[in-house]
Design a protein around this motif. Structure first.
Motif, PDB file in Angstrom:
ATOM      1  N   UNK A 244      64.631  43.543  16.688  1.00 42.10           N
ATOM      2  CA  UNK A 244      65.969  43.979  17.083  1.00 42.10           C
ATOM      3  C   UNK A 244      66.521  43.081  18.183  1.00 42.10           C
ATOM      4  N   UNK A 245      65.684  42.730  19.145  1.00 43.88           N
ATOM      5  CA  UNK A 245      66.113  41.839  20.213  1.00 43.88           C
ATOM      6  C   UNK A 245      66.449  40.456  19.651  1.00 43.88           C
ATOM      7  N   UNK A 246      65.587  39.935  18.783  1.00 40.59           N
ATOM      8  CA  UNK A 246      65.831  38.612  18.182  1.00 40.59           C
ATOM      9  C   UNK A 246      67.163  38.604  17.435  1.00 40.59           C
ATOM     10  N   UNK A 247      67.433  39.668  16.692  1.00 39.88           N
ATOM     11  CA  UNK A 247      68.688  39.778  15.947  1.00 39.88           C
ATOM     12  C   UNK A 247      69.887  39.765  16.902  1.00 39.88           C
ATOM     13  N   UNK A 248      69.772  40.520  18.001  1.00 39.29           N
ATOM     14  CA  UNK A 248      70.878  40.585  18.960  1.00 39.29           C
ATOM     15  C   UNK A 248      71.141  39.219  19.590  1.00 39.29           C
ATOM     16  N   UNK A 249      70.105  38.448  19.793  1.00 35.80           N
ATOM     17  CA  UNK A 249      70.267  37.099  20.327  1.00 35.80           C
ATOM     18  C   UNK A 249      70.911  36.179  19.281  1.00 35.80           C
ATOM     19  N   UNK A 250      70.440  36.291  18.061  1.00 38.14           N
ATOM     20  CA  UNK A 250      70.900  35.411  16.987  1.00 38.14           C
ATOM     21  C   UNK A 250      72.383  35.585  16.685  1.00 38.14           C
ATOM     22  N   UNK A 251      72.849  36.826  16.628  1.00 38.50           N
ATOM     23  CA  UNK A 251      74.237  37.061  16.225  1.00 38.50           C
ATOM     24  C   UNK A 251      75.252  36.590  17.259  1.00 38.50           C
ATOM     25  N   UNK A 252      74.799  36.361  18.488  1.00 35.23           N
ATOM     26  CA  UNK A 252      75.710  35.820  19.505  1.00 35.23           C
ATOM     27  C   UNK A 252      75.453  34.332  19.749  1.00 35.23           C
ATOM     28  N   UNK A 253      74.661  33.726  18.868  1.00 38.63           N
ATOM     29  CA  UNK A 253      74.448  32.288  18.924  1.00 38.63           C
ATOM     30  C   UNK A 253      73.412  31.815  19.923  1.00 38.63           C
ATOM     31  N   UNK A 254      72.588  32.720  20.425  1.00 40.74           N
ATOM     32  CA  UNK A 254      71.533  32.336  21.366  1.00 40.74           C
ATOM     33  C   UNK A 254      70.258  31.995  20.605  1.00 40.74           C
ATOM     34  N   UNK A 255      69.346  31.362  21.306  1.00 36.17           N
ATOM     35  CA  UNK A 255      68.077  30.970  20.695  1.00 36.17           C
ATOM     36  C   UNK A 255      67.300  32.206  20.257  1.00 36.17           C
ATOM     37  N   UNK A 256      66.772  32.150  19.052  1.00 35.89           N
ATOM     38  CA  UNK A 256      65.991  33.261  18.505  1.00 35.89           C
ATOM     39  C   UNK A 256      64.549  33.095  18.985  1.00 35.89           C
ATOM     40  N   UNK A 257      64.001  34.115  19.651  1.00 36.10           N
ATOM     41  CA  UNK A 257      62.649  33.983  20.198  1.00 36.10           C
ATOM     42  C   UNK A 257      61.570  34.058  19.120  1.00 36.10           C
ATOM     43  N   UNK A 258      60.427  33.453  19.435  1.00 37.99           N
ATOM     44  CA  UNK A 258      59.239  33.554  18.596  1.00 37.99           C
ATOM     45  C   UNK A 258      58.673  34.964  18.736  1.00 37.99           C
ATOM     46  N   UNK A 259      58.229  35.523  17.632  1.00 41.85           N
ATOM     47  CA  UNK A 259      57.641  36.864  17.643  1.00 41.85           C
ATOM     48  C   UNK A 259      56.168  36.729  17.257  1.00 41.85           C
ATOM     49  N   UNK A 260      55.306  37.347  18.031  1.00 44.55           N
ATOM     50  CA  UNK A 260      53.873  37.234  17.808  1.00 44.55           C
ATOM     51  C   UNK A 260      53.496  37.701  16.408  1.00 44.55           C
ATOM     52  N   UNK A 261      52.445  37.086  15.859  1.00 45.61           N
ATOM     53  CA  UNK A 261      51.988  37.496  14.538  1.00 45.61           C
ATOM     54  C   UNK A 261      51.353  38.891  14.567  1.00 45.61           C
ATOM     55  N   UNK A 262      50.966  39.354  13.410  1.00 40.62           N
ATOM     56  CA  UNK A 262      50.359  40.673  13.267  1.00 40.62           C
ATOM     57  C   UNK A 262      49.057  40.731  14.088  1.00 40.62           C
ATOM     58  N   UNK A 263      48.756  41.895  14.623  1.00 37.17           N
ATOM     59  CA  UNK A 263      47.514  42.069  15.422  1.00 37.17           C
ATOM     60  C   UNK A 263      46.327  42.218  14.508  1.00 37.17           C
TER      61      UNK A 263
END
Length: 88
Positions: free
Chosen positions: A69-88
């Motif tokens: 959700x955070x990555x999406x919020x960043x992406x839609x306003x043109x900010x860098x999309x963060x890396x999300x950790x892989x599955x545990x």
């Protein structure tokens, strides 16, 4: 399409400019010739994934829903999309 995670050969990408097609935040999954659009609950919106990949992606999406959700919020306003950790 920015790559936002990868695990077990499963590549997760986020392309947010096609919101009209799916009408909900989502990410793309690529694995061994398979490709699908998946919502943040792990439901396949389009495309196909094998049962094993679908299960792993759903588990990952459930674990990482807040980060997605955070990555999406960043992406839609043109900010860098963060890396999300892989599955545990």
């Amino acid at each position: 399409m920015p790559r936002i995670s990868e695990f077990f050969g499963i590549i997760i990408l986020m392309y947010w400019k096609d919101i009209k097609r799916h009408h909900t935040p989502y990410f793309h999954v690529r694995y061994s010739g398979e490709e699908a659009a998946v919502d943040f609950n792990g439901n396949v919106l389009s495309g196909q994934l094998s049962p094993r990949v679908k299960r792993l992606v759903k588990e990952w999406a459930e674990e990482r829903k807040n980060e997605l959700t955070y990555a999406w919020s960043q992406a839609v306003v043109g900010k860098e999309v963060p890396w999300i950790a892989p599955i545990k």
